[in-house]
Motif scaffolding. Structure first.
Motif, mmCIF file in Angstrom:
data_model
loop_
_atom_site.group_PDB
_atom_site.id
_atom_site.type_symbol
_atom_site.label_atom_id
_atom_site.label_comp_id
_atom_site.label_asym_id
_atom_site.label_seq_id
_atom_site.Cartn_x
_atom_site.Cartn_y
_atom_site.Cartn_z
ATOM 1 N N GLY A 16 0.733 -1.290 -0.051
ATOM 2 C CA GLY A 16 0.077 0.002 -0.072
ATOM 3 C C GLY A 16 0.900 1.126 -0.018
ATOM 4 O O GLY A 16 1.819 1.165 0.513
ATOM 5 N N LEU A 17 0.318 2.326 -0.346
ATOM 6 C CA LEU A 17 0.809 3.590 -0.498
ATOM 7 C C LEU A 17 0.936 4.335 0.853
ATOM 8 O O LEU A 17 1.818 5.105 1.388
ATOM 9 C CB LEU A 17 0.037 4.509 -1.327
ATOM 10 C CG LEU A 17 0.127 4.361 -2.799
ATOM 11 C CD1 LEU A 17 -0.620 5.528 -3.425
ATOM 12 C CD2 LEU A 17 1.417 4.577 -3.392
ATOM 13 N N ASP A 18 0.062 3.688 1.874
ATOM 14 C CA ASP A 18 0.291 4.357 3.190
ATOM 15 C C ASP A 18 1.206 3.407 3.893
ATOM 16 O O ASP A 18 1.275 2.487 4.556
ATOM 17 C CB ASP A 18 -1.121 3.760 4.006
ATOM 18 C CG ASP A 18 -1.184 4.310 5.223
ATOM 19 O OD1 ASP A 18 -0.232 5.163 5.742
ATOM 20 O OD2 ASP A 18 -2.091 4.114 5.897
ATOM 21 N N SER A 106 6.598 0.978 -0.430
ATOM 22 C CA SER A 106 5.206 1.486 -1.059
ATOM 23 C C SER A 106 5.089 1.644 -2.556
ATOM 24 O O SER A 106 3.913 1.860 -2.995
ATOM 25 C CB SER A 106 4.907 2.717 -0.341
ATOM 26 O OG SER A 106 6.021 3.750 -0.711
ATOM 27 N N VAL A 146 -4.968 1.382 2.774
ATOM 28 C CA VAL A 146 -5.406 2.536 2.234
ATOM 29 C C VAL A 146 -5.432 3.547 3.295
ATOM 30 O O VAL A 146 -6.070 3.383 4.184
ATOM 31 C CB VAL A 146 -6.634 2.469 1.620
ATOM 32 C CG1 VAL A 146 -7.237 3.441 0.984
ATOM 33 C CG2 VAL A 146 -6.173 1.402 0.471
ATOM 34 N N GLU A 148 -7.432 6.737 4.407
ATOM 35 C CA GLU A 148 -8.641 7.332 3.923
ATOM 36 C C GLU A 148 -8.645 8.916 3.373
ATOM 37 O O GLU A 148 -9.159 9.224 2.558
ATOM 38 C CB GLU A 148 -9.611 7.191 5.213
ATOM 39 C CG GLU A 148 -10.926 7.632 4.534
ATOM 40 C CD GLU A 148 -12.152 7.676 6.045
ATOM 41 O OE1 GLU A 148 -13.061 7.109 5.933
ATOM 42 O OE2 GLU A 148 -11.634 8.231 6.920
ATOM 43 N N ASP A 150 -6.405 10.419 1.924
ATOM 44 C CA ASP A 150 -5.755 10.898 0.565
ATOM 45 C C ASP A 150 -5.577 9.742 -0.473
ATOM 46 O O ASP A 150 -5.079 10.100 -1.610
ATOM 47 C CB ASP A 150 -4.211 11.420 0.693
ATOM 48 C CG ASP A 150 -3.364 10.504 1.357
ATOM 49 O OD1 ASP A 150 -3.598 9.325 1.467
ATOM 50 O OD2 ASP A 150 -2.357 10.759 2.079
ATOM 51 N N TRP A 151 -6.048 8.436 -0.301
ATOM 52 C CA TRP A 151 -5.796 7.619 -1.482
ATOM 53 C C TRP A 151 -6.702 8.043 -2.596
ATOM 54 O O TRP A 151 -6.099 7.702 -3.812
ATOM 55 C CB TRP A 151 -6.415 6.171 -0.762
ATOM 56 C CG TRP A 151 -6.198 4.960 -1.694
ATOM 57 C CD1 TRP A 151 -4.955 4.503 -2.035
ATOM 58 C CD2 TRP A 151 -6.929 4.615 -2.930
ATOM 59 N NE1 TRP A 151 -5.077 3.368 -2.943
ATOM 60 C CE2 TRP A 151 -6.477 3.597 -3.726
ATOM 61 C CE3 TRP A 151 -8.250 4.963 -3.286
ATOM 62 C CZ2 TRP A 151 -6.969 3.002 -4.769
ATOM 63 C CZ3 TRP A 151 -8.877 4.359 -4.247
ATOM 64 C CH2 TRP A 151 -8.250 3.171 -5.070
ATOM 65 N N ALA A 155 -5.239 8.155 -6.365
ATOM 66 C CA ALA A 155 -5.637 6.999 -7.380
ATOM 67 C C ALA A 155 -6.411 7.701 -8.771
ATOM 68 O O ALA A 155 -6.350 7.130 -9.751
ATOM 69 C CB ALA A 155 -6.516 5.954 -6.820
ATOM 70 N N ALA A 197 -1.465 2.665 -6.872
ATOM 71 C CA ALA A 197 -2.409 2.814 -6.072
ATOM 72 C C ALA A 197 -3.601 1.925 -6.545
ATOM 73 O O ALA A 197 -3.987 0.995 -5.872
ATOM 74 C CB ALA A 197 -2.875 4.345 -5.836
ATOM 75 N N VAL A 201 -4.574 -1.829 -4.839
ATOM 76 C CA VAL A 201 -5.907 -2.432 -4.222
ATOM 77 C C VAL A 201 -6.592 -3.411 -5.175
ATOM 78 O O VAL A 201 -7.434 -4.388 -4.775
ATOM 79 C CB VAL A 201 -6.960 -1.172 -4.365
ATOM 80 C CG1 VAL A 201 -8.303 -1.432 -3.914
ATOM 81 C CG2 VAL A 201 -6.195 -0.116 -3.196
ATOM 82 N N VAL A 209 -8.088 0.026 5.881
ATOM 83 C CA VAL A 209 -8.536 1.489 5.608
ATOM 84 C C VAL A 209 -8.120 2.130 6.878
ATOM 85 O O VAL A 209 -8.727 1.977 8.078
ATOM 86 C CB VAL A 209 -9.737 1.857 5.387
ATOM 87 C CG1 VAL A 209 -10.002 3.370 4.922
ATOM 88 C CG2 VAL A 209 -10.204 1.017 3.804
#
Length: 451
Positions: A16-18, A106, A146, A148, A150-151, A155, A197, A201, A209
């Motif tokens: 994930g990007l997070d 990431s 993810v 919440e 900024d995803w 994307a 992103a 997912v 999330v």
């Protein structure tokens, strides 16, 4: 090589990007008998990565070691081939290792890792037969984190990983790495944040999330995000991680147990796989909707090129099999994420496949081709699925329909179609500069005014 299920060590991918969320989820999976591996790729431009291995022995002993791994070529592929994949094979044979967790950087997409585990040949390992890591390990689940807050912006945007600040930073282990140990290399990665992103997912078996700060949380934006996630990864169970209640081992266990039968679990898809996966909701929710388009007529290349603009604004992602009038033998594959789009060749249509190669064609592909077979054009067709969040579905469908050949053009026949102007190269990235549309077939085309 076909991988036969056996007593392979299960692997859980956490992606994930997070970055912080990935670290928390990985930590929650650090139970006795688990080994966690993380490769920090932010120093790739110096020809090295930092590998951290954390092992929790069955008796609860927790050990961690970070190592600077130097590479002849500074790239993620070399990291996989020369460090991660051999390490997975070695860990399988340790009696203290019952499970492996890969805490992915990431910038990595779990589908690429899964494919490498099952297909990349690992050779010259003393005591091991030559073969992929998939001989010894098996993807049990992919968990994607993810944020919440900024995803969805990530994307649906068009900035690159470099512009987002995810490349070319220099972490260190303890003291700074001496310059004498660094190798100066060029590291190019022009992927966009949206491509990564969406790819992460879409491959998820489960989603975590991280909830936004309640003081600034936008309920409408949160509902729209959930509408996107449930359509992009419809089979994936979702857990909402609250700021005051971070991920725990019991949460992680419950999430893994909730993964449904038929989940990907590392299964890689291709251009001939179903475009709609997992029976996603087809209705509109918070402006989020799946748009489908199908045609038994080929696209006029120039008109399709113009129609692609409809997929670059207000669209989360799209996937399509494309029949171009000027390329009768080859199927084209289209993928978009946010403001980035790519069109490339994806092999021959079944009708144009040499007879001696038909035996090697996937059975599912042959069955699907038989269902739509045309006496004149065989299995040639165009099909697209787009996930929109602000775009007008009717406008997208009309733009694509107008790009197909007219009755008069169909009457001209395939020989006449070959003379149509074709702006597509073998690999085509969009948006592109207007004056570059007639570029050579081997040219990858791009422009700066991304939306």
């Amino acid at each position: 090589m076909e991988i036969v299920p056996n007593s392979r060590t299960p692997v859980i991918l956490v992606s994930g990007l997070d970055r912080d969320g990935v670290a928390r989820v990985s930590d929650s999976l650090a139970t006795p008998g688990t080994t966690l591996i993380h490769h920090d790729l932010r120093s790739l431009n110096s020809g090295a990565v930092i590998r951290t291995v954390r092992s929790v022995d069955p008796d609860g002993t927790d050990r961690q070691q970070s190592t600077l791994v130097q590479l002849e070529h500074g790239c993620a592929s070399c990291t996989l081939r020369f460090d991660l994949l051999p390490l997975l094979r070695q860990l399988h044979w340790r009696t203290s290792v019952n499970r492996i967790v890969l805490e992915l950087d990431s910038t990595l997409e779990p589908e690429v890792i899964s494919e490498a585990i099952d297909t990349v040949m690992i050779t010259d390992m003393p005591g091991f037969v030559d073969g992929p890591a998939g001989l010894d390990v098996d993807i049990h689940a992919t968990v994607v984190c993810v944020a919440e807050a900024d995803w969805l912006d990530a994307a649906t945007g068009d900035i690159t990983l470099g512009e987002a600040g995810l490349l070319n930073r220099e972490p260190s282990i303890g003291d700074d790495v001496p310059e004498s140990e660094m190798i100066s290399v060029e590291y190019d990665d022009d992927r966009t944040l949206a491509q990564v992103a969406v790819g992460q997912v879409a491959f998820a078996d489960a989603l975590v999330v991280s909830a936004a700060d309640p003081a600034v949380r936008d309920n409408w934006a949160s509902a729209r995000l959930m509408a996107v996630l449930t359509r992009l990864a419809p089979k994936a169970p979702i857990i909402l991680e609250l700021p005051q209640r971070p991920m725990s081992s019991s949460h992680a266990t419950s999430l893994l147990q909730a993964i449904q039968p038929g989940a990907r679990r590392g299964r890689v898809s291709g251009p001939h796989s179903p475009l709609l996966v997992g029976e996603p909701p087809l209705d509109s929710e918070c402006g989020v909707q799946i748009v489908e388009f199908h045609s038994d007529r080929p696209f006029h290349p120039e008109r399709l090129h113009e129609a692609l603009d409809a997929l670059l604004d207000g669209v989360v992602c799209s996937r399509a099999r494309v029949w171009l009038a000027t390329r009768p033998d080859h199927m084209f594959w289209l993928e978009s994420a946010g403001g980035a789009l790519r069109v490339s060749e994806a092999g021959r249509w079944l009708v144009a496949t040499p007879v001696d190669e038909l035996a090697g064609v996937d059975a599912q592909w042959r069955a699907m081709a038989a269902l739509r077979w045309d006496d004149t054009h065989g299995d040639r067709h165009s099909s697209m699925v787009a996930l929109v969040h602000r775009a007008d579905p009717i406008e997208i469908q009309e733009a694509l329909r107008d790009a197909c050949l007219t009755d008069a053009e169909m009457a001209e026949g395939p020989q006449a179609w070959l003379s149509y102007s074709d702006p597509f190269g073998v690999v085509h990235n969009d948006p592109c500069e207007p004056d570059e549309r007639d570029a050579d077939e081997s040219t990858s085309i791009a422009r700066e005014d991304r939306r």
